[in-house]
Design a protein around this motif. Structure first.
Motif, PDB file in Angstrom:
ATOM      1  N   PHE A 269     -15.507   2.034  43.703  1.00  0.00           N
ATOM      2  CA  PHE A 269     -15.540   1.922  42.240  1.00  0.00           C
ATOM      3  C   PHE A 269     -14.670   2.987  41.586  1.00  0.00           C
ATOM      4  CE2 PHE A 269     -17.155   3.398  38.167  1.00  0.00           C
ATOM      5  CZ  PHE A 269     -17.100   2.226  37.419  1.00  0.00           C
ATOM      6  N   TRP A 270     -14.903   4.253  41.934  1.00  0.00           N
ATOM      7  CA  TRP A 270     -14.170   5.324  41.257  1.00  0.00           C
ATOM      8  C   TRP A 270     -12.690   5.328  41.623  1.00  0.00           C
ATOM      9  CZ3 TRP A 270     -15.783   7.176  37.037  1.00  0.00           C
ATOM     10  CH2 TRP A 270     -17.140   7.362  36.793  1.00  0.00           C
ATOM     11  N   ARG A 271     -12.374   5.034  42.880  1.00  0.00           N
ATOM     12  CA  ARG A 271     -10.956   4.963  43.247  1.00  0.00           C
ATOM     13  C   ARG A 271     -10.248   3.865  42.458  1.00  0.00           C
ATOM     14  NH1 ARG A 271      -7.717   2.569  48.406  1.00  0.00           N
ATOM     15  NH2 ARG A 271      -5.944   3.997  48.345  1.00  0.00           N
ATOM     16  N   SER A 272     -10.882   2.697  42.390  1.00  0.00           N
ATOM     17  CA  SER A 272     -10.275   1.573  41.683  1.00  0.00           C
ATOM     18  C   SER A 272     -10.186   1.845  40.190  1.00  0.00           C
ATOM     19  CB  SER A 272     -11.091   0.299  41.934  1.00  0.00           C
ATOM     20  OG  SER A 272     -11.161  -0.002  43.314  1.00  0.00           O
ATOM     21  N   ALA A 273     -11.215   2.477  39.628  1.00  0.00           N
ATOM     22  CA  ALA A 273     -11.212   2.770  38.190  1.00  0.00           C
ATOM     23  C   ALA A 273     -10.094   3.746  37.834  1.00  0.00           C
ATOM     24  CB  ALA A 273     -12.568   3.334  37.766  1.00  0.00           C
ATOM     25  N   TRP A 274      -9.930   4.802  38.644  1.00  0.00           N
ATOM     26  CA  TRP A 274      -8.864   5.771  38.369  1.00  0.00           C
ATOM     27  C   TRP A 274      -7.492   5.136  38.556  1.00  0.00           C
ATOM     28  CZ3 TRP A 274      -9.634   9.590  35.451  1.00  0.00           C
ATOM     29  CH2 TRP A 274     -10.762  10.390  35.519  1.00  0.00           C
ATOM     30  N   ALA A 275      -7.349   4.281  39.571  1.00  0.00           N
ATOM     31  CA  ALA A 275      -6.067   3.605  39.789  1.00  0.00           C
ATOM     32  C   ALA A 275      -5.741   2.676  38.623  1.00  0.00           C
ATOM     33  CB  ALA A 275      -6.093   2.818  41.098  1.00  0.00           C
ATOM     34  N   ALA A 276      -6.745   1.911  38.146  1.00  0.00           N
ATOM     35  CA  ALA A 276      -6.531   1.009  37.017  1.00  0.00           C
ATOM     36  C   ALA A 276      -6.120   1.784  35.770  1.00  0.00           C
ATOM     37  CB  ALA A 276      -7.801   0.198  36.749  1.00  0.00           C
ATOM     38  N   ALA A 277      -6.794   2.908  35.515  1.00  0.00           N
ATOM     39  CA  ALA A 277      -6.455   3.717  34.345  1.00  0.00           C
ATOM     40  C   ALA A 277      -5.020   4.235  34.430  1.00  0.00           C
ATOM     41  CB  ALA A 277      -7.431   4.885  34.220  1.00  0.00           C
ATOM     42  N   PHE A 278      -4.616   4.683  35.615  1.00  0.00           N
ATOM     43  CA  PHE A 278      -3.245   5.184  35.788  1.00  0.00           C
ATOM     44  C   PHE A 278      -2.232   4.069  35.562  1.00  0.00           C
ATOM     45  CE2 PHE A 278       0.612   6.072  38.052  1.00  0.00           C
ATOM     46  CZ  PHE A 278       0.842   7.415  37.824  1.00  0.00           C
TER      47      PHE A 278
END
Length: 315
Positions: A52-61
């Motif tokens: 979840f957190w990896r994907s969320a940070w990647a999406a935000a970037f």
């Protein structure tokens, strides 16, 4: 004499763009190669929380990158133009990025990355089976070598030395990446960045439904930021920008640095050593890929026959 001055600048512009493209694609492979090493630092026991957190940070970037590059209207247009092919690529990426994080709990980084090295050749096999695309004899030989190499690596799980879940997920990653490669080639208008960004959103949404808790420590959040924004997001942004400027064979060759360096970082930082079968089978896969790329270089560098106009590269 004065009129001759602009011509050298015009002739050196493509060479300068190609050098920039080579650098950006190499930097993307370098960024991606740290994925396993960063993932090993995360202490959180629930892989779904990590997804979840990896994907969320990647999406935000990636959203920030597209806003900077294309503006709000341009980014919205890119998402609208993806269509069903873009959605399919997004789903493939969501499956692959999720499987990578989960697989880290069951197998070595080397096992995952070395299986991924066969993606270009597996994609060639899928394109032949699904669309009847012609496959040269040298590519068939490389595909056979990849199958043998993967079989050697997977054999570790057959006698209980390695978890079959880890090997199964590693094979799944290679297959879905190959499917995404075939779709992207078939539908050249599909842009990688928005499709992959959507994939990270899908992965985060699914992980949200599976995670027991989203709470992580401060140190874990720092590593998850690096795992998502820098390793995944920045690597993709660099690749998407640089791959347009160089031939596909160059991009494929530079991409092998991820496979080569990834296990090295994990060994140097975490002391993780792959099994002898992983090294043997992975060496076969990696060698097959390099030989295949070398043949592609030779084929693309041959001069066109007199009177025949060469088609420009679609990439």
């Amino acid at each position: 004499m004065a009129r001759a001055q602009p011509f050298p600048a015009l002739s050196t512009q493509p060479a300068r763009e190609e050098r920039i493209g080579l650098l950006l694609v190499f930097l993307s492979a370098l960024a991606w190669s740290f994925g396993g090493a960063i993932g090993r630092f995360v202490e959180n026991a629930d892989p779904w929380t990590t997804v979840f957190w990896r994907s969320a940070w990647a999406a935000a970037f990636l959203v920030g990158f597209m806003l900077w590059r294309d503006g709000a209207r341009g980014m919205a247009a890119l998402f609208r133009s993806m269509g069903i092919p873009g959605l399919a690529v997004a789903c493939c990426f969501a499956i692959a990025s999720t499987s990578f994080v989960v697989a880290l709990s069951y197998t070595t980084v080397a096992n995952i990355l070395l299986m991924q090295a066969g993606v270009p050749l597996i994609a060639a096999l899928l394109a032949f089976l699904l669309f009847g695309e012609r496959v040269s004899r040298s590519t068939w030989a490389a595909i056979a070598a990849v199958i043998i190499g993967v079989a050697v690596m997977v054999s570790d799980s057959l006698d209980g030395n390695v978890s079959p879940i880890g090997d199964g997920l590693a094979v799944l990653i290679a297959v879905v990446f190959s499917v995404a490669t075939v779709i992207t080639r078939r539908y050249a208008h599909v842009r990688m960045t928005p499709a992959t960004c959507l994939g990270t959103v899908i992965a985060a949404a699914f992980a949200f439904t599976q995670a027991g808790s989203l709470a992580v420590s401060g140190s874990d959040m720092g590593f998850l930021f690096a795992f998502g924004a820098l390793n995944l997001g920045l690597g993709l942004a660099l690749f998407a920008t640089g791959a347009r400027l160089i031939p596909a064979a160059y991009a494929a060759l530079l991409g092998t640095f991820e496979t080569l360096l990834g296990p090295v970082w994990v060994w140097l930082i975490h002391g993780e050593l792959p099994s002898s079968r992983t090294i043997l089978g992975g060496s076969v896969v990696f060698a097959a890929l390099l030989v295949h790329i070398g043949i592609e270089f030779h084929r693309q560098s041959r001069p066109a026959k007199p009177g025949v106009t060469g088609m420009p590269s679609p990439n």
